[in-house]
Scaffold this active site. Sequence first.
Site, PDB file in Angstrom:
ATOM      1  N   HIS A 136       1.088  -1.282   0.012  1.00 31.55           N
ATOM      2  CA  HIS A 136       0.111   0.318  -0.297  1.00 31.55           C
ATOM      3  C   HIS A 136       0.943   1.490   0.097  1.00 31.55           C
ATOM      4  O   HIS A 136       0.143   2.357  -0.282  1.00 31.55           O
ATOM      5  CB  HIS A 136      -1.448  -0.016   0.907  1.00 31.55           C
ATOM      6  CG  HIS A 136      -1.898  -0.839   0.662  1.00 31.55           C
ATOM      7  ND1 HIS A 136      -1.965  -2.075   1.002  1.00 31.55           N
ATOM      8  CD2 HIS A 136      -3.377  -0.633  -0.075  1.00 31.55           C
ATOM      9  CE1 HIS A 136      -2.928  -2.607   0.846  1.00 31.55           C
ATOM     10  NE2 HIS A 136      -3.294  -2.837  -0.097  1.00 31.55           N
ATOM     11  N   GLU A 163     -11.002 -11.520  -6.407  1.00 33.94           N
ATOM     12  CA  GLU A 163      -9.230 -11.470  -5.738  1.00 33.94           C
ATOM     13  C   GLU A 163      -8.946 -13.330  -5.320  1.00 33.94           C
ATOM     14  O   GLU A 163      -8.077 -12.323  -4.506  1.00 33.94           O
ATOM     15  CB  GLU A 163      -9.635 -10.177  -4.954  1.00 33.94           C
ATOM     16  CG  GLU A 163     -10.209  -9.767  -3.826  1.00 33.94           C
ATOM     17  CD  GLU A 163      -9.706  -8.460  -3.267  1.00 33.94           C
ATOM     18  OE1 GLU A 163      -8.674  -8.157  -3.548  1.00 33.94           O
ATOM     19  OE2 GLU A 163     -10.586  -7.596  -2.273  1.00 33.94           O
ATOM     20  N   ASP A 207      -4.029  -8.887  -5.243  1.00 30.51           N
ATOM     21  CA  ASP A 207      -4.797 -10.228  -4.002  1.00 30.51           C
ATOM     22  C   ASP A 207      -4.594 -11.781  -4.616  1.00 30.51           C
ATOM     23  O   ASP A 207      -3.931 -12.700  -4.327  1.00 30.51           O
ATOM     24  CB  ASP A 207      -5.342  -9.820  -2.797  1.00 30.51           C
ATOM     25  CG  ASP A 207      -5.744  -8.648  -2.151  1.00 30.51           C
ATOM     26  OD1 ASP A 207      -4.120  -9.120  -1.576  1.00 30.51           O
ATOM     27  OD2 ASP A 207      -6.207  -7.847  -2.173  1.00 30.51           O
ATOM     28  N   CYS A 249      -9.244  -4.164 -11.406  1.00 31.54           N
ATOM     29  CA  CYS A 249      -8.642  -2.840 -10.806  1.00 31.54           C
ATOM     30  C   CYS A 249      -7.376  -2.486  -9.640  1.00 31.54           C
ATOM     31  O   CYS A 249      -6.944  -2.339  -9.221  1.00 31.54           O
ATOM     32  CB  CYS A 249      -9.949  -1.944  -9.481  1.00 31.54           C
ATOM     33  SG  CYS A 249     -10.688  -3.444  -8.127  1.00 31.54           S
TER      34      CYS A 249
END
Length: 589
Positions: free
Chosen positions: A199, A441, A465, A512
């Site tokens: 992140h 995911e 993921d 995404c």
Amino acid sequence: MKKKSKGICTIYRGIPASPGVVIGKVFLLNRESIEVVEEKIPENEVSKEILKFKKAINDTKEELLKTREKVAKQIDPDHAKIFDAQIMILEDELISNAVIEKIKQSHSNAEFVYRKVIEETVKALSATKDEYLKERILDIHAVENRLIYNLLGIKHLTVESINLPVILVARSLSPADVVHMKKGSILGFAADLGGRTSHVAILAKSMGIPAVVGLKNFFDQVTDKQSIILDGLKGEMVVCPDEETLVEYEKRRKFILKKTEELSELKSLPAVTLDGRKIELSANIEFPTDTAYALEYGAEGIGLFRTEYLYITHAGFPTEEEQHQVYQEVMEKVHPKSVILRTFDLGGDKFGHHDGSLVEANPFLGWRAIRASLDLPDMFKIQLRAMLKASAKKSIKIMFPMISEIEELKKAKAILNEAKEELKRKKIPYDEKIPVGIMVEIPSAALAADILAKECDFFSIGTNDLIQYTLAVDRGNEKIAHLYQSFHPAVLRLIKETVDAGHRNGIWVGLCGEMAADPLATTLFVGMGMDELSTSAMAIPEIKKIIRSISFEDAKKHASEVLKLTTIDEIKRFLIEDYARRFGKENKG
Ligand code: PEP
Ligand code: MG
């Protein structure tokens, strides 16, 4: 980290985290805390020492409030809320009373006693191995450092207080550090820890700060003020560049800027193939302030709003009204285009759990995202009501993260229905037919996509993921970053299966994850029949350019060729050669 010498410079290779080339001086963010020694205080000076401690608390609070105000004005009011958490820690009476008592008993200096009390507090917290508390430990240390600097009368340095244009080099950075970086001051950053889809990397991209992560022990190889080049596209750090290298990178920097300018001309054009297939090209955002930036880059909507970032910038969960205001603000900016609000994806590497009650050995396989939301229905419903309240203009879609099976989706929808009923009773307007989608995911969701498609309105494939769970490779671990392979045949098959299952059941399918920003994958995704791609704003123009220069028919053939290949290397080679043939080598990185 690979090292290579070139002239008098040394090139270090890490993981490209956020594109852009910057040239500047190193600023080492040395988090090793300042040394504190024990000194004995004479009996008659104990109260003076206690006063010194109290004054340092006040000075530190003032500093934190000032920084809070500055961040609120210059960056975003939401980002500033992180300082509330730090002020709460600073004013924690359990800590300050323990310090005062110990100064009285031991007649030791305040900084020594304070450090001891903090060490004990952190030891107790670390024993829990709790991800949420680990995040708080970073805050505790941030406060500790500030306070000790103030006790010693030394000027304190933090990410947000850096005002010179520098390239920040750190062992590790947290999402909170990145949030506090000022764009003009931090030209770019390099960190020893972190993976491509961590992140920290995602935030750097969203804020447009060039970055390289996963450099392993780069921090120990450089010194303050050294000249350095950071290439966030290649993932390279060039230390002490010679004239020739500087000229070469300056050219590259200008080339990238020029390319970005050229691409910006595409801003208002649709992402449509030569033979008329339209792909929705949207942006991922983490903060409401990212919205304007996303639209500037030509986003046709927000394909993923990672709402959990409201939590990092807030002490505790934001209230229903606070959330509603944020969702409404983003919606108003984007309307009549749409915004996909993803419910909190807490856990994993993102700010643990809010009640600190659970010890998890494998947080990525643990109490994360929809699992936490379903376990905390009150909190979940607050978020859903806030989302619904922003939906009256029919521009909002709701998306659930980490769905692994149909029952989970049904439970989430049941709570959504309760939230709708509550609003209806109160006569609060909302979109009764609000579209509900899921992130695909987890491999189980991709494999059972035909079952899930019957219960939702859209899929958005989360490759960040999906790759880590399919290949059993932690997305944030630089040690195994070489095993994190987007173009693994198993990953591509799961993506294709998901698209097909969605279409067979009449729903649209988007993607995404960070793969949406990879130009090597664009023709493949178009050929697989993807309806939407959502990516960091700055990647949109390049992906749009590719879509506008290929034909759907040709992309379908390309995808079927790729899906026949059996090894990662073969697939990558095929994609690189195909890209070079279509767009020329010089355009890729
Ligand atoms: C993903 O997993 O691909 C995704 C988009 O979600 P996040 O990166 O927030 O986990
Ligand atoms: Mg995800």
